[in-house]
Design an enzyme around this catalytic site. Structure first.
Site, PDB file in Angstrom:
ATOM      1  CD  GLU A  51      -3.299   1.256   2.538  1.00  0.00           C
ATOM      2  OE1 GLU A  51      -2.797   0.217   3.369  1.00  0.00           O
ATOM      3  OE2 GLU A  51      -3.481   1.649   2.546  1.00  0.00           O
ATOM      4  CB  CYS A 246      -7.312   3.631   4.013  1.00  0.00           C
ATOM      5  SG  CYS A 246      -7.739   2.336   5.567  1.00  0.00           S
ATOM      6  CG  ASN A 380      -9.422  -2.273   2.575  1.00  0.00           C
ATOM      7  OD1 ASN A 380      -8.509  -3.477   2.878  1.00  0.00           O
ATOM      8  ND2 ASN A 380      -8.124  -1.079   3.806  1.00  0.00           N
ATOM      9  CD  GLU A 381      -8.945  -2.337   7.514  1.00  0.00           C
ATOM     10  OE1 GLU A 381      -8.677  -1.010   7.871  1.00  0.00           O
ATOM     11  OE2 GLU A 381      -8.814  -2.989   8.038  1.00  0.00           O
TER      12      GLU A 381
HETATM   13  O1  AHR Z   1      -1.520  -1.214   6.894  1.00  0.00           O
HETATM   14  C1  AHR Z   1      -2.551  -0.032   6.940  1.00  0.00           C
HETATM   15  C2  AHR Z   1      -4.295   0.232   7.031  1.00  0.00           C
HETATM   16  O2  AHR Z   1      -4.290  -0.793   7.892  1.00  0.00           O
HETATM   17  C3  AHR Z   1      -4.834  -0.521   5.814  1.00  0.00           C
HETATM   18  O3  AHR Z   1      -5.032   1.134   4.864  1.00  0.00           O
HETATM   19  C4  AHR Z   1      -5.441  -0.659   6.170  1.00  0.00           C
HETATM   20  O4  AHR Z   1      -6.958  -1.778   5.069  1.00  0.00           O
HETATM   21  C5  AHR Z   1      -5.800  -0.894   7.661  1.00  0.00           C
HETATM   22  O5  AHR Z   1      -6.762  -0.369   8.024  1.00  0.00           O
END
Ligand code: AHR
Length: 664
Positions: A51, A246, A380-381
């Site tokens: 990321e 994120c 993602n989340e």
């Molecule tokens: O890895 C950092 C963050 O942690 C990522 O962007 C997210 O998916 C999680 O909250």
């Protein structure tokens, strides 16, 4: 004999016996079934999650050394010092990046006009290495030809005004053209600056000012920093998840990662905000943006180079739910079609024929053959019914057009709790192929989760442990003990390889001067790389992965740090290709432990031969690898001298050991 002496002797004998039997009670008897192959271990089992956080892309893996190269940051000259007569204009040759600078004549020969770029925490260059400088330039109609002087300077020494690399470019055309020249620094500098002067009385326009090492990973022009890509390669990842995290969701929908903006000519890839520049007020980086120079084409190419399955993650139409409670911030389900189309188009971009709309773009970018994408993640989340009602139409559309593609759904930001409990059955209902679980947890959590997957439903989706790391209690940094907890926990991933198909530590990269989140797997400054102890744990698991699980038990139970197991965690695998038995043991306790492995299922005359032993530990559990001491904690490999059917050894306190045997 004096009765007192006799009593003394008797009690000494009783004590000795008690001591011996207590020793026996302390010995750890493992049973390894050599001839019962359990499930196959997937090639994707241990992978990487990339990321753009902590300056992982721009300023990190992406080897571009110039910050704000296209003058598109909201403050157009952020990262640049300008002097003389400099004007920012916005009718440049690249419609998605229209800004450029005009360098005029000051009216006096001794007064210079030019620019100076500060790079990402400075510009790191190495002595005698070639660097490719390039710029798009033109002479405005009616102006004279111009000459540009390009210099690298070191502002940190008395030599400040003495360039240590120099080149000249003549610009004579009034049509925008790219000019390239090589700079060869005569010394290594971690925090250099790049200067570009107009040395003539004419006017010149400049756009997309770029500086790359020539020696990038695989020597590609729009390439990756070699030492960082090498660190990825050395880890032997089976899967590569990208581009987030994120940043896939965006703080709002406009700033979500839009893969279509990340392909085609780099000069015309529009800038995106990076949410990590402001997410943590105490770690603010207002100059953190995404140029998309490292875009989806480059990600797919990297996956190919690494031999890892690509796992792109796409927005499901929900902006970051942590940052937006308000449903107005998200795409209404009825308007989701363009997002679904993005997913279908991505599959075509990766796998389509070179004549298909998106496959053609891939071919034009230099990769006519398909990338053979097999996996895609949507969201993602994400959490709640709002996620499910959006995911469902994605699943239907992807299944219909590309039934061979495996779909990864999410289980929210937590590894347990209401959202997790709600989402898993929904994933089963939607027949997601894999479910992504995230856990950033402390030492106790990792010690207590050794059997986490032992009782998961074997008929539902498979597990992808997509983001995890041990965040030490009061010790949120890459200390050895945190990596030992991860190693211990991972025995449970391996033992449950029938259901756990992929696992990736997170986050992957961090620049020492630009991090927002830690711990991280790989650290760096502008010149050096540091592989954390967690990196070595991942590498050891991926290198000694094995092809099939073997049963390894103690008192007929999995060895997972449970009562009476003395803080030991262990798993075993068979490697078909080399006919090897691999035994991983983690001693999380503070005392050495005797272990006694009985190889069962052998014929009377069959012998197990020792091959290698790898031990990974640290004299100080809180120690970490640093720039000053990057190899403080690293695995040690030695020969394993053993032949027989019962292997006895002592594993030191707080140690991860791998024992490799050949079955003859
Ligand atoms: O890895 C950092 C963050 O942690 C990522 O962007 C997210 O998916 C999680 O909250």
């Amino acid at each position: 004999m004096h009765p007192f002496k006799y009593t003394q002797r008797l009690s000494a004998a009783i004590l000795a016996l008690a001591f011996a039997s207590s020793l026996q009670a302390e010995s750890n008897a493992f049973v390894l079934e050599t001839n019962q192959l359990k499930s196959a271990i997937q090639p994707t089992m241990y992978g990487l999650f990339f990321e753009d956080i902590n300056f992982a892309a721009d300023g990190g893996l992406y080897a571009e050394l110039i910050k704000n190269r296209s003058f598109e940051f909201p403050q157009n000259l952020m990262g640049w010092n300008v002097f003389g007569k400099v004007e920012v204009r916005n009718d440049g040759p690249f419609d998605q990046n229209p800004h450029y600078v005009r360098l005029g004549f000051t009216g006096h020969n001794d007064k210079r006009t030019g620019l100076e770029n500060e790079g990402f925490f400075g510009i790191g260059v190495k002595q005698n290495e070639p660097y490719r400088f390039s710029v798009w330039a033109r002479i405005p109609q009616g102006s004279k030809a111009a000459s540009l002087r390009i210099e690298l300077v070191d502002p940190t020494t008395y030599e400040e005004n003495h360039p240590f690399a120099q080149a000249v470019i003549q610009v004579e055309s009034s049509t925008w053209k790219q000019y390239t020249v090589t700079l060869q620094p005569r010394k290594t500098v971690a925090k250099a600056r790049l200067r570009v002067f107009n040395t003539t009385t004419g006017t010149v326009d400049l756009e997309h000012v770029s500086l790359f090492p020539v020696n990038t990973w695989k020597n590609r022009e729009n390439g990756l920093r070699k030492d960082l890509a090498q660190a990825l390669y050395d880890l032997k990842p089976g899967v590569f998840r990208f581009p987030g995290g994120c940043i896939v969701e965006g703080t709002d929908l406009n700033t979500r990662y839009n893969w279509k903006n990340s392909i085609g000519a780099v000069e015309n890839r529009p800038l995106n905000e990076n949410r990590w520049h402001y997410t943590f007020a105490n770690r603010l980086y207002p100059d953190y943006y995404q140029t998309y120079g490292l875009g989806f084409f480059e990600f797919f190419q990297l996956c190919e180079d690494l031999g890892a399955e690509a796992l792109p993650v796409l927005s499901c139409g929900l902006a970051c739910q942590f940052q937006n409670n308000n449903m107005q911030a998200h795409v209404p389900v009825a308007e989701l079609q363009p997002y679904i189309q993005d997913a279908l188009d991505l599959i075509e971009f990766a796998n389509g024929d070179a004549k298909s709309t998106w496959g053609k773009i891939r071919a034009e970018m230099g990769h006519p053959a398909p990338f053979n994408l097999k996996l895609i993640a949507i969201g993602n989340e994400q959490w709640g019914p709002e996620y499910i009602e959006r995911l469902e139409p994605f699943v239907q559309a992807i299944r219909k057009k590309y039934p061979e593609i495996k779909i990864v759904g999410g289980s929210g930001p937590n590894s347990e709790g209401d959202q997790f409990k709600y989402l898993w059955p929904e994933m089963t209902r939607l027949k997601a192929d894999l479910v992504d679980e995230h856990f950033y947890r402390n030492e106790n959590w990792f010690l207590n989760q050794g059997t986490r997957y032992d009782n998961y439903d074997r008929k539902g989706p498979k597990v992808f442990a997509g983001e995890y790391a041990c965040h030490g209690n009061g010790k949120k940094f890459n200390h050895f003990n945190a990596s030992l907890m991860e190693a211990a926990f991972m025995t449970g991933l391996e033992r449950n390889a029938d259901i756990v198909h992929m696992a990736t530590y997170a986050p992957l990269f961090a620049h020492y001067e630009g991090w927002q989140w830690r711990p991280d797997l790989i650290w760096y400054d502008n010149l050096q790389t540091v592989r954390s102890s967690s990196y070595y744990v991942q590498k050891l698991y991926a290198t000694y992965k094995g092809s099939h699980v073997l049963s390894l038990t103690m008192d007929q139970k999995p060895i997972a740090g449970k009562e009476g197991q003395h803080g030991l965690f262990a798993s075993s695998a068979w490697e078909q290709k080399d006919n090897q038995i691999i035994v991983k043991v983690i001693n999380t306790s503070s005392a050495p432990q005797d272990i006694d492995v009985l190889f069962k299922g052998l014929k009377k005359n069959e012998q197990i031969q020792g091959s290698q032993m790898i031990t990974f530990n640290s004299a100080v559990p809180d120690a970490e690898n640093t720039l000053a001491n990057p190899n403080l904690i690293a695995p040690n490999t030695s020969n394993l001298d053993f032949s027989g059917q019962q292997f006895k050894t002592t594993i030191p306190a707080k140690t991860f050991a791998i024992y490799i045997f050949n079955k003859k």
